[in-house]
Design a protein around this motif. Structure first.
Motif, PDB file in Angstrom:
ATOM      1  N   ALA A  32       0.833  -1.209   0.000  1.00  0.00           N
ATOM      2  CA  ALA A  32       0.000   0.000   0.000  1.00  0.00           C
ATOM      3  C   ALA A  32       0.864   1.255   0.000  1.00  0.00           C
ATOM      4  O   ALA A  32       0.604   2.221  -0.740  1.00  0.00           O
ATOM      5  N   GLU A  33       1.918   1.250   0.815  1.00  0.00           N
ATOM      6  CA  GLU A  33       2.834   2.390   0.856  1.00  0.00           C
ATOM      7  C   GLU A  33       3.601   2.519  -0.451  1.00  0.00           C
ATOM      8  O   GLU A  33       3.871   3.631  -0.925  1.00  0.00           O
ATOM      9  N   ALA A  34       3.960   1.381  -1.058  1.00  0.00           N
ATOM     10  CA  ALA A  34       4.658   1.403  -2.347  1.00  0.00           C
ATOM     11  C   ALA A  34       3.768   2.031  -3.406  1.00  0.00           C
ATOM     12  O   ALA A  34       4.220   2.865  -4.208  1.00  0.00           O
ATOM     13  N   HIS A  35       2.488   1.637  -3.419  1.00  0.00           N
ATOM     14  CA  HIS A  35       1.554   2.212  -4.389  1.00  0.00           C
ATOM     15  C   HIS A  35       1.415   3.718  -4.191  1.00  0.00           C
ATOM     16  O   HIS A  35       1.424   4.501  -5.154  1.00  0.00           O
ATOM     17  N   SER A  36       1.297   4.137  -2.938  1.00  0.00           N
ATOM     18  CA  SER A  36       1.133   5.557  -2.643  1.00  0.00           C
ATOM     19  C   SER A  36       2.345   6.367  -3.119  1.00  0.00           C
ATOM     20  O   SER A  36       2.196   7.415  -3.769  1.00  0.00           O
ATOM     21  N   ALA A  37       3.544   5.856  -2.831  1.00  0.00           N
ATOM     22  CA  ALA A  37       4.764   6.572  -3.211  1.00  0.00           C
ATOM     23  C   ALA A  37       4.950   6.595  -4.715  1.00  0.00           C
ATOM     24  O   ALA A  37       5.275   7.632  -5.311  1.00  0.00           O
ATOM     25  N   ILE A  38       4.719   5.451  -5.368  1.00  0.00           N
ATOM     26  CA  ILE A  38       4.937   5.361  -6.813  1.00  0.00           C
ATOM     27  C   ILE A  38       3.911   6.213  -7.556  1.00  0.00           C
ATOM     28  O   ILE A  38       4.239   6.885  -8.548  1.00  0.00           O
ATOM     29  N   LYS A  40       2.690   8.914  -6.663  1.00  0.00           N
ATOM     30  CA  LYS A  40       3.065  10.326  -6.518  1.00  0.00           C
ATOM     31  C   LYS A  40       4.454  10.623  -7.082  1.00  0.00           C
ATOM     32  O   LYS A  40       4.916  11.771  -7.034  1.00  0.00           O
ATOM     33  N   GLY A  41       5.088   9.594  -7.618  1.00  0.00           N
ATOM     34  CA  GLY A  41       6.427   9.784  -8.174  1.00  0.00           C
ATOM     35  C   GLY A  41       7.497   9.955  -7.122  1.00  0.00           C
ATOM     36  O   GLY A  41       8.594  10.435  -7.427  1.00  0.00           O
ATOM     37  N   LYS A  42       7.214   9.537  -5.901  1.00  0.00           N
ATOM     38  CA  LYS A  42       8.171   9.701  -4.800  1.00  0.00           C
ATOM     39  C   LYS A  42       9.020   8.441  -4.638  1.00  0.00           C
ATOM     40  O   LYS A  42       8.877   7.671  -3.685  1.00  0.00           O
ATOM     41  N   TYR A  43       9.861   8.217  -5.591  1.00  0.00           N
ATOM     42  CA  TYR A  43      10.774   7.081  -5.534  1.00  0.00           C
ATOM     43  C   TYR A  43      12.036   7.431  -6.317  1.00  0.00           C
ATOM     44  O   TYR A  43      12.010   8.231  -7.246  1.00  0.00           O
ATOM     45  N   GLY A  44      13.110   6.833  -5.917  1.00  0.00           N
ATOM     46  CA  GLY A  44      14.363   7.003  -6.662  1.00  0.00           C
ATOM     47  C   GLY A  44      14.710   5.690  -7.320  1.00  0.00           C
ATOM     48  O   GLY A  44      13.826   4.940  -7.747  1.00  0.00           O
ATOM     49  N   GLN A  45      15.981   5.387  -7.385  1.00  0.00           N
ATOM     50  CA  GLN A  45      16.406   4.105  -7.925  1.00  0.00           C
ATOM     51  C   GLN A  45      16.146   3.021  -6.897  1.00  0.00           C
ATOM     52  O   GLN A  45      16.432   3.178  -5.711  1.00  0.00           O
ATOM     53  N   LYS A  56       6.210   2.476 -15.590  1.00  0.00           N
ATOM     54  CA  LYS A  56       4.965   1.848 -16.038  1.00  0.00           C
ATOM     55  C   LYS A  56       4.007   1.660 -14.863  1.00  0.00           C
ATOM     56  O   LYS A  56       2.787   1.874 -14.994  1.00  0.00           O
ATOM     57  N   LEU A  57       4.546   1.257 -13.707  1.00  0.00           N
ATOM     58  CA  LEU A  57       3.701   1.116 -12.526  1.00  0.00           C
ATOM     59  C   LEU A  57       3.073   2.450 -12.132  1.00  0.00           C
ATOM     60  O   LEU A  57       1.908   2.498 -11.712  1.00  0.00           O
ATOM     61  N   ARG A  58       3.825   3.530 -12.261  1.00  0.00           N
ATOM     62  CA  ARG A  58       3.271   4.851 -11.964  1.00  0.00           C
ATOM     63  C   ARG A  58       2.153   5.191 -12.955  1.00  0.00           C
ATOM     64  O   ARG A  58       1.098   5.712 -12.567  1.00  0.00           O
ATOM     65  N   PHE A  59       2.388   4.892 -14.225  1.00  0.00           N
ATOM     66  CA  PHE A  59       1.401   5.159 -15.268  1.00  0.00           C
ATOM     67  C   PHE A  59       0.100   4.387 -15.000  1.00  0.00           C
ATOM     68  O   PHE A  59      -0.997   4.870 -15.308  1.00  0.00           O
TER      69      PHE A  59
END
Length: 366
Positions: A32-38, A40-45, A56-59
């Motif tokens: 759930a936290e991964a989905h929320s961050a992705i 919103k584009g809040k992820y790095g490498q 693609k997951l963000r899209f």
């Protein structure tokens, strides 16, 4: 339902294995936290997940669109399961690159099913087509299910053979969405498999059958099975990739031998050379599995409409071919009388001659 939709979201990407879910949870704490961050584009490498996959997951992360896609899938009569559901096959769950989810039409294999994957060349010989169909039908008669990829050639022949059998089922693993029949001229086979087995894919509906998808789906073909049977293959082929994956997964590997000058036998001969079990008839596969045959046969012998000497002969036979000399020794009958009884049993459908002077009992008592 929230967890179901989040797993469905990962499956929409089409290339997410369980190990990548573990990576996401390790980096974000939960899916759930991964989905929320992705979203919103809040992820790095993220080590282990490529940038293109994350993009693609963000899209795909809009929850309203995810819900619409799920509802659309259900409306089309397509089912979905994921790694944590009870109906997800245990055999597949236990491989190191288990797909996070499966889309399917028809049914999924049950955990207790004995399953053999039957694979081989698309440009198969008449010999290969014959043996793929014949042995798949015989496996099905013994209650063994057949998994393959619904491609032209060996795959299609294996599915058709299994459909002719009496007890087993057949499952097609696609390199495209389950809403797409590929190849298109296999539509009758596609519909038949849905009725007596299932069409399965880790790719979401609408996914085209692109070349890169097929090596990926091969690990599911081997992963769902107890053994991989390669009927025909060139020295470098997708069928050998499936066998290699099966070997890595701890599956039994089987191969049909052929003449060295036949290009489509070179791959299978090489497998045998490297330790695969040579298959001359269905018993070479069946003998490696625990079938509750002997007890069932003893219980049912009392109810068979056979004469006393016929019952004596039938009781000495099993799935493993037995030579006439062994049967003579065990029954104490005269050779001429024994041959007459065996012919009668064969005519009645209780016995089959596998080769000259070798006989097996047919599982009509199961």
């Amino acid at each position: 339902m929230r967890e179901e939709l989040l797993m469905f979201w990962l499956s929409l990407e089409g290339h997410i294995a369980k190990i990548k879910l573990d990576i996401l949870e390790a980096n974000f704490g939960s899916l759930a936290e991964a989905h929320s961050a992705i979203s919103k584009g809040k992820y790095g490498q993220i080590k282990g997940i490529g940038e293109k996959q994350l993009e693609k997951l963000r899209f795909l992360s809009n929850m309203s669109e995810i819900e619409d896609k799920y509802a659309n899938m259900v409306e089309k009569g397509i089912k979905y399961t994921h790694y944590f559901n009870k109906d997800y096959p245990d055999k597949l769950r236990n491989i190191c690159s288990a797909p996070i989810g499966l889309f399917y039409k028809g049914n999924l294999p049950k955990n207790e099913e004995k399953i053999i994957s039957v694979v081989g060349s698309r440009d198969a010989t008449e010999k290969g087509l014959y043996y793929a169909g014949k042995l798949s039908e015989e496996l099905s008669n013994y209650g063994v299910s057949v998994v393959s990829g619904m491609a032209l050639g060996i795959d299609s022949s294996a599915h058709k053979g299994a459909l002719k059998g009496e007890k087993g089922k057949t499952y097609a693993i696609l390199g495209c969405g389950v809403d797409i029949c590929y190849p298109a001229n296999n539509i009758e086979l596609y519909l038949s498999i849905i009725e007596k087995g299932g069409i399965i894919s880790e790719f979401p509906i609408g996914t085209a059958p692109v070349r890169a998808n097929f090596p990926q789906r091969n690990r599911i073909i081997s992963g769902l099975s107890d053994g991989v049977f390669v009927v025909e293959a060139r020295e470098k082929s997708g069928s050998l990739i499936t066998a290699d994956m099966g070997l890595e997964q701890g599956k039994n590997i089987y191969a049909l031998p052929g003449r060295s000058e036949e290009p489509l036998s070179r791959g299978t001969n090489k497998l045998i050379q490297y330790g695969a079990k040579l298959v001359s008839d269905v018993n070479d596969i069946l003998e490696d599995f625990d079938f509750p045959i002997l007890n069932a046969k003893q219980e049912c012998l009392q109810n068979l409409t056979l004469e006393s000497n016929e019952k004596i002969v039938y009781s000495t036979l099993c799935l493993i071919p037995k030579h006439i000399s062994e049967i003579l020794s065990e029954t104490g009958l005269d050779e001429g009388e024994l041959f007459t009884i065996l012919l009668r049993l064969e005519f009645k459908g209780y016995v089959r001659r596998t080769s000259f002077e070798y006989f097996v009992a047919l599982p009509s008592y199961i």
